[in-house]
Write a protein that holds these residues in place. Structure first.
Motif, mmCIF file in Angstrom:
data_model
loop_
_atom_site.group_PDB
_atom_site.id
_atom_site.type_symbol
_atom_site.label_atom_id
_atom_site.label_comp_id
_atom_site.label_asym_id
_atom_site.label_seq_id
_atom_site.Cartn_x
_atom_site.Cartn_y
_atom_site.Cartn_z
ATOM 1 N N TYR A 110 -24.794 -10.827 42.842
ATOM 2 C CA TYR A 110 -25.522 -10.836 41.979
ATOM 3 C C TYR A 110 -25.488 -10.749 40.623
ATOM 4 O O TYR A 110 -25.304 -11.981 39.527
ATOM 5 C CB TYR A 110 -27.041 -12.379 42.425
ATOM 6 N N PHE A 111 -25.878 -9.680 39.977
ATOM 7 C CA PHE A 111 -25.984 -8.669 38.932
ATOM 8 C C PHE A 111 -24.233 -8.642 38.656
ATOM 9 O O PHE A 111 -23.767 -8.840 37.551
ATOM 10 C CB PHE A 111 -26.244 -7.675 39.273
ATOM 11 N N GLN A 112 -23.628 -8.406 39.179
ATOM 12 C CA GLN A 112 -21.683 -8.176 39.008
ATOM 13 C C GLN A 112 -21.407 -9.735 38.602
ATOM 14 O O GLN A 112 -20.345 -9.514 37.493
ATOM 15 C CB GLN A 112 -21.135 -7.736 40.298
ATOM 16 N N ASP A 113 -22.034 -11.065 39.260
ATOM 17 C CA ASP A 113 -21.928 -12.249 38.387
ATOM 18 C C ASP A 113 -21.845 -12.837 37.562
ATOM 19 O O ASP A 113 -21.294 -13.641 36.728
ATOM 20 C CB ASP A 113 -21.458 -12.956 40.172
ATOM 21 N N ASN A 114 -22.848 -12.190 37.677
ATOM 22 C CA ASN A 114 -23.896 -12.920 36.238
ATOM 23 C C ASN A 114 -24.231 -12.036 35.499
ATOM 24 O O ASN A 114 -24.505 -12.588 34.096
ATOM 25 C CB ASN A 114 -25.244 -13.460 36.664
ATOM 26 N N ILE A 115 -24.690 -10.972 35.545
ATOM 27 C CA ILE A 115 -25.010 -9.902 34.202
ATOM 28 C C ILE A 115 -23.700 -9.184 33.926
ATOM 29 O O ILE A 115 -23.361 -8.096 34.983
ATOM 30 C CB ILE A 115 -26.049 -9.111 33.993
ATOM 31 N N ALA A 116 -22.817 -9.208 32.666
ATOM 32 C CA ALA A 116 -21.593 -8.352 32.713
ATOM 33 C C ALA A 116 -21.443 -6.636 32.558
ATOM 34 O O ALA A 116 -21.174 -5.837 32.968
ATOM 35 C CB ALA A 116 -20.818 -9.151 31.467
ATOM 36 N N PHE A 117 -22.744 -6.739 31.660
ATOM 37 C CA PHE A 117 -23.157 -5.129 31.317
ATOM 38 C C PHE A 117 -23.484 -4.242 32.065
ATOM 39 O O PHE A 117 -23.490 -3.740 31.987
ATOM 40 C CB PHE A 117 -24.041 -5.663 30.195
ATOM 41 N N ILE A 118 -24.163 -4.859 33.291
ATOM 42 C CA ILE A 118 -24.841 -4.001 34.339
ATOM 43 C C ILE A 118 -23.952 -3.942 35.357
ATOM 44 O O ILE A 118 -24.203 -2.795 35.970
ATOM 45 C CB ILE A 118 -25.776 -4.670 34.550
ATOM 46 N N LYS A 119 -22.678 -4.818 35.558
ATOM 47 C CA LYS A 119 -22.349 -4.542 36.811
ATOM 48 C C LYS A 119 -21.115 -3.002 36.751
ATOM 49 O O LYS A 119 -21.365 -2.608 37.844
ATOM 50 C CB LYS A 119 -20.581 -5.519 36.405
#
Length: 426
Positions: A256-265
């Motif tokens: 979910y984070f990798q798909d939706n929040i690019a800077f945290i990936k």
């Protein structure tokens, strides 16, 4: 010498003890329901980050050595990076730097500094010792020791600094000595901790900026850097729109984070996602009291009297400022609490009530107002020298970049506040 019993050993209770003991005519006893923070493992000490801005820092600076000691445990932030779903972040710089520090570290430094400065004859601090009742008529606080036995502590003055679920406030409210409103803010949250530097060292997020992203549908992420190269923060969302509700595995949370929040990936690992999935969904309660004292012996400060939404990061700052303002009242009335207490309520109440409204309605929710918000914080600031009437500062700017009283900030920003309120209600 007057004996003051303080219920609550959080930042506001500990700072008040500093102020009182520095006056040289008080004996202080502090009782706290939580465990002694000095005995906890460092890894379990992580809580939520506090952003100490000028109001809170000014209160801390009045005690010699405190600001320097706190700075060693925190990070100075120059502003905010706002990340879109794709592309480069917008950078909002602050004229006044903010000290980002873990809440437990803030309390720990205040405690250790206090114990170093004052003897046991003047200062007593007891942890794992909740207050279970107070008796204003006999001037006694009823407490419970570690082994479950109850005892009383006599006081000349009593301070309720025991936070949003204050026992002192509840007793006074039940006696109808004060009127109190309690509400839960519309949003809920999960705490999140991720490294600031990618495991392979190829990506390093800025260590002196708060990182934030708005994902739509009321979902947003706020992360503050800490000294150990971690980012501590929260994932905030409406209670009926939990973005992780259907993520039944750690891998799904990470995806979910990798798909939706690019800077945290690049920086988020599977173990960070696992910890987030295990975190409970938490609510935030707000408190509004009609006064901050009762009679001539009881004082309420901090969240016990005025807990607010953390959306603009002013709850702790306002609480610490309470201590400084009350000390000024003691100065003015030569430590006559019967005069200082009502003066404090008169002076402080309008500001903390204004802060509640500012906390609820400074930050926009709608997409259109969010775009305007970012535009005015970036482009608008640059145009202000040439078009001052068209680019009035937002309430957020006045809070973060001035030391205006909250009531004055609300007065100047009432138009924006009304628009945000209407957008939320519609």
């Amino acid at each position: 010498m007057q004996k003051v019993v303080i219920i609550g050993a959080g930042p506001v209770g500990l700072l008040l003890a500093h102020y009182l003991l520095s006056r040289r005519n008080y004996q202080v006893e502090i009782y706290e329901s939580r465990l002694d923070p000095r005995l906890a493992e460092q890894s379990s000490q992580r809580t939520f980050p506090i952003a100490l801005q000028s109001r809170g820092l000014n209160a801390i600076e009045q005690i010699f050595g405190l600001k320097v000691a706190l700075a060693k445990k925190g990070v100075w932030s120059q502003g905010v990076l706002i990340y879109p779903k794709q592309g480069k972040p917008r950078q909002i710089n602050r004229k006044m730097p903010t000290l980002l520090i873990d809440r437990n570290q803030l309390s720990l430094v205040l405690l250790e500094h206090l114990l170093e400065q004052y003897s046991q004859e003047l200062l007593t601090v007891k942890f794992d010792c909740p207050c279970v009742d107070i008796n204003p008529e006999t001037q006694e606080a009823i407490l419970e020791s570690k082994n479950g036995e109850r005892f009383t502590a006599k006081y000349d003055r009593l301070v309720g600094a025991d936070g949003v679920r204050s026992l002192v406030r509840e007793v006074l409210s039940a006696r109808a000595d004060i009127q109190c409103q309690k509400n839960f803010i519309p949003d809920v949250y999960k705490s999140l901790h991720v490294p600031r530097i990618a495991p392979d060292k190829t990506v390093e997020l800025a260590g002196n900026y708060v990182h934030t992203s708005t994902l739509g549908k009321g979902i947003r992420l706020v992360l503050a850097p800490q000294p150990d190269d971690w980012l501590h923060g929260t994932l905030i969302f409406p209670p009926d729109n939990n973005p992780l509700e259907n993520c039944t595995t750690d891998e799904a949370v990470l995806a979910y984070f990798q798909d939706n929040i690019a800077f945290i990936k690049p920086v988020m690992r599977l173990e960070d996602a696992a910890m987030l999935r295990q975190q409970p969904v938490s609510k935030i309660m707000t408190v509004k009291c009609d006064r901050m004292h009762v009679g001539d012996r009881i004082l309420l400060v901090g969240d016990a009297a005025h807990a607010v939404s953390p959306s603009i990061g002013q709850g702790c700052n306002a609480s610490l400022q309470d201590v400084q303002v009350f000390a000024q009242c003691l100065d003015r009335y030569e430590d006559k609490w019967e005069e200082a207490l009502p003066a404090f309520t008169v002076e402080r109440l309008s500001d903390v009530h204004a802060l509640r409204e500012l906390s609820d309605y400074s930050f926009p929710r709608s997409k259109s107002m969010m775009l305007e918000f970012v535009f005015r914080l970036t482009v608008g600031k640059k145009l202000r020298p040439w078009f001052p009437l068209l680019t009035n500062p937002l309430p957020m700017e006045l809070i973060m970049e001035s030391e205006l009283p909250y009531s004055e900030v609300l007065k100047r920003g009432q138009g924006w506040i009304n628009r945000v309120r209407e957008s939320i209600q519609n």
